[in-house]
Design a protein around this motif. Structure first.
Motif, mmCIF file in Angstrom:
data_model
loop_
_atom_site.group_PDB
_atom_site.id
_atom_site.type_symbol
_atom_site.label_atom_id
_atom_site.label_comp_id
_atom_site.label_asym_id
_atom_site.label_seq_id
_atom_site.Cartn_x
_atom_site.Cartn_y
_atom_site.Cartn_z
ATOM 1 N N MET A 60 7.122 58.859 102.633
ATOM 2 C CA MET A 60 7.800 58.909 101.344
ATOM 3 C C MET A 60 9.101 59.715 101.431
ATOM 4 O O MET A 60 10.093 59.364 100.784
ATOM 5 C CB MET A 60 6.872 59.483 100.282
ATOM 6 C CG MET A 60 5.768 58.521 99.863
ATOM 7 S SD MET A 60 4.845 59.058 98.391
ATOM 8 C CE MET A 60 3.849 60.376 99.062
ATOM 9 N N GLN A 108 11.852 57.620 102.346
ATOM 10 C CA GLN A 108 12.143 56.594 101.336
ATOM 11 C C GLN A 108 11.387 55.299 101.646
ATOM 12 O O GLN A 108 11.920 54.206 101.506
ATOM 13 C CB GLN A 108 13.649 56.334 101.229
ATOM 14 C CG GLN A 108 14.060 55.654 99.922
ATOM 15 C CD GLN A 108 15.558 55.613 99.746
ATOM 16 O OE1 GLN A 108 16.240 56.629 99.804
ATOM 17 N NE2 GLN A 108 16.108 54.414 99.545
ATOM 18 N N ALA A 137 7.741 53.161 100.873
ATOM 19 C CA ALA A 137 6.545 53.007 100.050
ATOM 20 C C ALA A 137 5.298 53.134 100.919
ATOM 21 O O ALA A 137 5.335 52.883 102.127
ATOM 22 C CB ALA A 137 6.564 51.649 99.348
ATOM 23 N N ILE A 155 0.011 60.251 96.230
ATOM 24 C CA ILE A 155 0.591 58.963 95.852
ATOM 25 C C ILE A 155 0.402 58.711 94.360
ATOM 26 O O ILE A 155 -0.693 58.914 93.815
ATOM 27 C CB ILE A 155 -0.059 57.830 96.673
ATOM 28 C CG1 ILE A 155 0.248 58.031 98.164
ATOM 29 C CG2 ILE A 155 0.403 56.457 96.199
ATOM 30 C CD1 ILE A 155 -0.603 57.193 99.079
ATOM 31 N N GLU A 176 3.460 53.407 91.350
ATOM 32 C CA GLU A 176 4.831 53.920 91.244
ATOM 33 C C GLU A 176 5.446 54.213 92.612
ATOM 34 O O GLU A 176 6.584 53.865 92.873
ATOM 35 C CB GLU A 176 4.856 55.186 90.393
ATOM 36 C CG GLU A 176 4.514 54.973 88.937
ATOM 37 C CD GLU A 176 4.687 56.251 88.131
ATOM 38 O OE1 GLU A 176 5.632 57.003 88.425
ATOM 39 O OE2 GLU A 176 3.875 56.488 87.225
ATOM 40 N N THR A 177 4.676 54.892 93.463
ATOM 41 C CA THR A 177 5.169 55.189 94.823
ATOM 42 C C THR A 177 4.368 54.456 95.884
ATOM 43 O O THR A 177 4.707 54.520 97.059
ATOM 44 C CB THR A 177 5.111 56.700 95.110
ATOM 45 O OG1 THR A 177 3.740 57.113 95.235
ATOM 46 C CG2 THR A 177 5.779 57.494 94.001
ATOM 47 N N HIS A 212 9.486 51.360 95.139
ATOM 48 C CA HIS A 212 8.465 52.392 95.299
ATOM 49 C C HIS A 212 8.874 53.406 96.370
ATOM 50 O O HIS A 212 8.488 54.577 96.294
ATOM 51 C CB HIS A 212 7.118 51.751 95.615
ATOM 52 C CG HIS A 212 6.482 51.110 94.432
ATOM 53 N ND1 HIS A 212 5.181 50.653 94.411
ATOM 54 C CD2 HIS A 212 6.975 50.838 93.185
ATOM 55 C CE1 HIS A 212 4.909 50.144 93.228
ATOM 56 N NE2 HIS A 212 5.988 50.229 92.471
ATOM 57 N N ARG A 260 11.156 55.814 94.507
ATOM 58 C CA ARG A 260 10.374 56.701 93.646
ATOM 59 C C ARG A 260 9.567 57.703 94.471
ATOM 60 O O ARG A 260 9.374 58.859 94.066
ATOM 61 C CB ARG A 260 9.441 55.870 92.761
ATOM 62 C CG ARG A 260 10.173 55.068 91.690
ATOM 63 C CD ARG A 260 9.202 54.197 90.913
ATOM 64 N NE ARG A 260 9.866 53.484 89.821
ATOM 65 C CZ ARG A 260 9.271 52.539 89.092
ATOM 66 N NH1 ARG A 260 8.005 52.204 89.353
ATOM 67 N NH2 ARG A 260 9.935 51.938 88.123
ATOM 68 N N GLY A 261 9.071 57.255 95.621
ATOM 69 C CA GLY A 261 8.330 58.150 96.501
ATOM 70 C C GLY A 261 9.185 59.300 96.992
ATOM 71 O O GLY A 261 8.725 60.454 97.067
ATOM 72 N N HIS A 287 9.507 61.768 94.248
ATOM 73 C CA HIS A 287 8.228 62.457 94.040
ATOM 74 C C HIS A 287 8.034 63.558 95.087
ATOM 75 O O HIS A 287 7.637 64.691 94.756
ATOM 76 C CB HIS A 287 7.099 61.431 94.111
ATOM 77 C CG HIS A 287 5.739 62.010 93.909
ATOM 78 N ND1 HIS A 287 5.384 62.699 92.777
ATOM 79 C CD2 HIS A 287 4.631 61.993 94.707
ATOM 80 C CE1 HIS A 287 4.122 63.088 92.870
ATOM 81 N NE2 HIS A 287 3.652 62.686 94.027
#
Length: 354
Positions: free
Chosen positions: A266, A269, A271, A284, A288-289, A318, A321-322, A325
């Motif tokens: 993640m 970048q 998923a 996770i 979303e991720t 994803h 977003r990961g 996060h």
């Protein structure tokens, strides 16, 4: 070379083989030093860039460091807890003992005995903490966002690999039943014929005791006619660019301690689809991720992977977003700061649980 007089926290590493503990120490110790903690490693199997003391330094542990009344021995395995107990209790060295537990199961009677003699205990996840029978504090592992980062050059793109297809899916770690390598291979055999733009890679060693297991997987792949699209790369010199080249990372472990690889992915970048082994489910964000499936459920793993192969844009979204996060919740600096609080509590004789 570090000097014992300046060292206040010792991070022993008494296992030569690379493991999740090794990866954690490699990333964490430099962050702890940046935070101001005077920590050094001791033992084999670690890279030269880490602050390190020779084993002969153990003979100096009767004397305290310059600024403290004693030192903290931060163990992460049984083979590191036991020497700490012997040095503190039998040799009367000036040590306070801290143990970090990542186990996702009830500990053996021997391990419970050792843990019961620690001065402080940290769990790497709420799940691992649920198996402890002593007061503890939960501090989740973090990731070094300077070492693991999004694609930054053409070398980080799938095209740089020379492999067929447009998108890469990967599974990293030792090739063995525990790691669920067979579940990943079975999913790829089922899915790749329907998604010709994807190629699968496996990075990791096949140790001698798992050669039969690895050979059987390679035989299944060959029989399916996918030997050019499901590739065993072995233990690569630097796995970090491979994370950045992936569109999807899969962590199919049947059981795990904490498990850093989804965070590494993640942070790159990428998923992630993972089992619920280790602390994966705490990393996770479902839908979303990435996605989380029951450990050992190959059918569920295949079903969770397929939407990403069918829609690479989903994997890209994803992955973005990961990254957000991980930056918000899993930076290595957060772990280092929390451990520093634990060290200060131990130095002051206060409990660390909470």
């Amino acid at each position: 070379m570090e000097t014992l007089g300046d060292t206040e926290i010792l991070a022993p590493h008494f296992k030569r083989r690379l493991s999740g503990v090794t990866s954690s120490i490699i990333q964490l110790v430099p962050a702890q030093r940046r935070h101001g903690d005077r920590v050094a490693t001791i033992g084999p199997g670690l890279p030269a860039f880490l602050p390190h003391l020779p084993l002969t330094a153990l003979l100096g542990l009767w004397s305290p460091p310059r600024r403290r009344a004693g030192r903290i021995w931060h163990a992460r395995r049984n083979i590191e807890m036991l020497p700490g107990i012997l040095m503190r209790d039998l040799l009367r060295m000036k040590l306070t003992l801290l143990f970090t537990s990542a186990a996702q199961r009830r500990h053996s009677a021997w391990t419970r005995f050792l843990i019961g003699r620690m001065d402080g205990v940290v769990a790497t996840s709420a799940r691992s903490g649920s198996f402890l029978e002593v007061p503890h504090r939960v501090i989740r592992h973090g990731i070094d966002l300077a070492r693991f980062h999004p694609p930054a050059s053409p070398e980080d793109e799938m095209a740089a690999t020379g492999l067929p297809g447009r998108h890469l899916i990967g599974c990293f770690g030792r090739i063995r039943h525990q790691k669920g390598t067979d579940l990943f291979v079975d999913a790829m055999i089922a899915l790749l014929p329907r998604y010709p733009d994807w190629t699968a890679i496996l990075c990791g060693r096949i140790t001698p005791e798992h050669t039969v297991f690895g050979d059987a997987l390679k035989g299944k792949i060959a029989a399916a006619g996918l030997a050019e699209r499901i590739l065993f790369l072995g233990e690569v010199e630097d796995v970090r660019p491979w994370y950045r080249r992936l569109s999807l990372y899969v962590a199919p472990s049947r059981n795990e301690g904490f498990g850093l690889t989804p965070l590494e992915a993640m942070a790159s970048q990428t998923a992630v689809v993972a089992s619920d082994a280790g602390a994966y489910a705490e990393m996770i964000l479902e839908g979303e991720t990435g996605a989380v499936v029951p450990a050992g459920d190959g059918d569920a793993l295949t079903r969770a992977i397929e939407p990403y192969l069918a829609d690479p844009a989903r994997a890209e979204l994803h992955g973005e977003r990961g990254l957000d996060h991980v930056r918000a919740h899993f930076a290595i600096e957060r772990e280092a700061a929390a451990l520093s609080e634990v060290y200060e509590a131990l130095f002051a004789g206060r409990p660390v649980a909470g």
